[in-house]
Design a protein around this motif. Sequence first.
Motif, PDB file in Angstrom:
ATOM      1  N   PHE A 472       0.835  -1.208   0.000  1.00  0.00           N
ATOM      2  CA  PHE A 472       0.000   0.000   0.000  1.00  0.00           C
ATOM      3  C   PHE A 472       0.869   1.256   0.000  1.00  0.00           C
ATOM      4  O   PHE A 472       0.569   2.240  -0.667  1.00  0.00           O
ATOM      5  N   HIS A 473       1.938   1.227   0.778  1.00  0.00           N
ATOM      6  CA  HIS A 473       2.846   2.372   0.875  1.00  0.00           C
ATOM      7  C   HIS A 473       3.361   2.786  -0.509  1.00  0.00           C
ATOM      8  O   HIS A 473       3.245   3.948  -0.918  1.00  0.00           O
ATOM      9  N   GLU A 474       3.903   1.815  -1.229  1.00  0.00           N
ATOM     10  CA  GLU A 474       4.473   2.140  -2.542  1.00  0.00           C
ATOM     11  C   GLU A 474       3.381   2.616  -3.507  1.00  0.00           C
ATOM     12  O   GLU A 474       3.621   3.484  -4.349  1.00  0.00           O
ATOM     13  N   PHE A 475       2.196   2.042  -3.358  1.00  0.00           N
ATOM     14  CA  PHE A 475       1.084   2.488  -4.199  1.00  0.00           C
ATOM     15  C   PHE A 475       0.750   3.953  -3.888  1.00  0.00           C
ATOM     16  O   PHE A 475       0.332   4.708  -4.771  1.00  0.00           O
ATOM     17  N   GLY A 476       0.961   4.356  -2.640  1.00  0.00           N
ATOM     18  CA  GLY A 476       0.766   5.765  -2.269  1.00  0.00           C
ATOM     19  C   GLY A 476       1.687   6.680  -3.070  1.00  0.00           C
ATOM     20  O   GLY A 476       1.286   7.751  -3.534  1.00  0.00           O
ATOM     21  N   HIS A 477       2.949   6.251  -3.257  1.00  0.00           N
ATOM     22  CA  HIS A 477       3.875   7.029  -4.100  1.00  0.00           C
ATOM     23  C   HIS A 477       3.330   7.106  -5.532  1.00  0.00           C
ATOM     24  O   HIS A 477       3.366   8.160  -6.174  1.00  0.00           O
ATOM     25  N   ALA A 478       2.820   5.981  -6.039  1.00  0.00           N
ATOM     26  CA  ALA A 478       2.293   5.965  -7.410  1.00  0.00           C
ATOM     27  C   ALA A 478       1.090   6.903  -7.529  1.00  0.00           C
ATOM     28  O   ALA A 478       0.976   7.669  -8.495  1.00  0.00           O
ATOM     29  N   THR A 499       8.050  13.724   1.298  1.00  0.00           N
ATOM     30  CA  THR A 499       7.689  12.820   0.215  1.00  0.00           C
ATOM     31  C   THR A 499       7.263  11.429   0.707  1.00  0.00           C
ATOM     32  O   THR A 499       6.628  10.679  -0.028  1.00  0.00           O
ATOM     33  N   GLU A 500       7.584  11.069   1.960  1.00  0.00           N
ATOM     34  CA  GLU A 500       7.100   9.797   2.497  1.00  0.00           C
ATOM     35  C   GLU A 500       5.732   9.944   3.150  1.00  0.00           C
ATOM     36  O   GLU A 500       5.115   8.956   3.540  1.00  0.00           O
ATOM     37  N   PHE A 501       5.264  11.172   3.297  1.00  0.00           N
ATOM     38  CA  PHE A 501       3.976  11.377   3.959  1.00  0.00           C
ATOM     39  C   PHE A 501       2.819  10.746   3.181  1.00  0.00           C
ATOM     40  O   PHE A 501       2.020   9.978   3.723  1.00  0.00           O
ATOM     41  N   GLN A 502       2.731  11.047   1.903  1.00  0.00           N
ATOM     42  CA  GLN A 502       1.616  10.549   1.097  1.00  0.00           C
ATOM     43  C   GLN A 502       1.583   9.013   1.095  1.00  0.00           C
ATOM     44  O   GLN A 502       0.518   8.411   1.164  1.00  0.00           O
ATOM     45  N   SER A 503       2.758   8.416   0.999  1.00  0.00           N
ATOM     46  CA  SER A 503       2.814   6.953   0.927  1.00  0.00           C
ATOM     47  C   SER A 503       2.511   6.323   2.285  1.00  0.00           C
ATOM     48  O   SER A 503       1.808   5.315   2.364  1.00  0.00           O
ATOM     49  N   GLN A 504       3.034   6.926   3.352  1.00  0.00           N
ATOM     50  CA  GLN A 504       2.750   6.388   4.688  1.00  0.00           C
ATOM     51  C   GLN A 504       1.258   6.490   4.995  1.00  0.00           C
ATOM     52  O   GLN A 504       0.667   5.592   5.588  1.00  0.00           O
TER      53      GLN A 504
HETATM   54 ZN   LIG Z   1       8.343   5.377   0.496  1.00  0.00          ZN
END
Ligand SMILES: [Zn+2]
Length: 686
Positions: A472-478, A499-504
Amino acid sequence: MNSENLLIAEWTGPYGGVPAFDKMDLADVKPALEKGMELKLAEIDEIANNAEPPTFENTIVAMELAGEELKRVFKYYGILSSNVSSPEFRAIQTDMAPIISEFNSKISQNELLFQRIKAVFDAAQETPLEDDQQRVVQLVYEGFAMNGAELDGEAKERYAAINKELSGLYTDFSNNILADEEDYITYLTQDQLSGLSESFVKSAAETAKENGREGKYALTNTRSVVEPFLTFSDERELREKVWKTFKSRGDNGDEKDNKELIAQILTLRDERVALLGFDNYATWRLQNRMAKTPENAFKLMNAIWPAAIGRVVEEVADMQKVANRLGHNIAIEPWDYLYFAEKVRKAKYDLDSDEVKQYLQLDKLREAMFYVAGEIFNFAFKPVPDGSVPVFQEDVKVWEVNDKTTGDLIGVWYLDPYARKGKRSGAWATTYRSYTSFDGEKTVLASNNSNFIKPAPGEPVLVSWSDAETFFHEFGHALHSLSANVKYPTLNSGVRDYTEFQSQLLERWLSTDQVINNYLVHHKTGAVIPAELVEKIKKAATFNQGYETTEYLSSALVDMMYHTLDDPSGIDVEQFEKNALKQLNMPKEIAMRHRSPQFGHIFSGEGYAAAYYGYIWADVLTSDAAEVFAETPDGFYDKEVADKLVKYLFAPRNSIDPAEAYRLFRGRDANFGALMRDRGFPVPEK
Ligand SMILES: [Zn+2]
């Protein structure tokens, strides 16, 4: 150069053109890079030598347009390096690293170019441009100023020389770790497998066979092998050996030892920022980050640290009780932590991670992510027929992404799910093409990459809860890429501690009822995961946070300590690390997640140098933002909050200052109380 070099050619085919991943040829890499750099330099020279007075259009827009060919080459380069690497490619990388560094210096130190940028910037201070243009000018100007554009003469030459030298040291550093991960294999015999799962044993047997030691069981020296081994193996002496081998990567006193490289890297970085008038690397690095200063980053870390090590004391006491009860006459050592933590987890929460796995099928999780993307982002995902979009490996699958309401094409999403030789470990997201509108609207090409074990045909891929979170985290980056709505490329750039906020945040949807009830179903019976099991998972969420926070934060703190040194020259890395941990009162039962000689985040390049704190900085935002959803009647599916989330925190990327964007969403700054609650730590008063 071959005029048909595909790596540089314009992308053709559907969706506004897609990379020809099926036609990559290593022989094309060097000539394509050289040609790409040559073309970009010519374009930059033309901009710098323009006889017209500098304007936003003829300088900034022209720069945003420059280097299209090289950008394309680097997309292939990234795939060759991360997804399908080989010794042949690594040799090319080693050759090209210093050449690419010199190329970058030629642009970042182009005086005429910088004068024009500065002129546009100065004029924009007098007469502001449109908001997005103003932001691009600011980011471009700051980027150049930060990277030595204002230097001249000897200082300028020295600056470029330092960067070139560093690029070589970074490559050496990461190659040394890789070598120690590949070379130090521990072989087990049949009678040493106690506690290990069937699938773990199977793959260890497979690895031994690949290494010509059939009948034995091989443990490679990588995290994905070491951590499950330390969690489940009943063999204490072997645990100690495996732990020590893993924590000694880059620290074996041989030609692969990284400690001397660290001293050189820190010294060169310090010298480089001194040329720009900065006291230390961290102060220079953080000026355009959300944290702004090392003091702010330290302040947050120091606020959380006492709670983390306080929790470790409790965790160790819990584990010691279990050890005593089981008749182990031991004191908990670092190689015991994961093992006894797992025993406590079972005793305290009655949570069996293997049972949970039966309900976590990769395909279903992917469908769940598409559902979330539909609800929150209004995206619809549709599989692209095999063969219509080229892929670099047959297991890579592709989906078309459309707006659910209008049907408008948003982009394409690639998924490379399985581990294989030549693919780097872990999980990550990349974007092959970002959305911009200044030169016609572009469709987004986003990708996710993971390292799941490829199943036998017809079998499902069953994953752990934490791997599901990572998915799910990586999909957040996508989704962050797919939802971008920015005019200029520079506005797509990331801010490291944001930049890790959206994915987290996206991880939070995994445990929503809608996902649980529809997608977390047993791979054989199709039954929904039992409510009691979910309850246990949620209760166990704060479990072992002392360990996790401490091993992470100690690395983040030591990173910042290295990079705030007055004078790192002549540093004794071993002694420094020891002293730093002593000063922090580091619990003896835990080691840094990344000890200095293997801390690739900060020494294999500059991506996370003086920036490893960024994960927890972003997690403060994550916890705080999650509480906004939790407080609404519709929880994580509240339309109004979701709209605000996409509008302020995803779509603008870097076109708004992140702190300001967060305030637009939340109505105030984030505070760290929510994070403390999430980790089960006491929230300090005031
Ligand atoms: Zn990340």
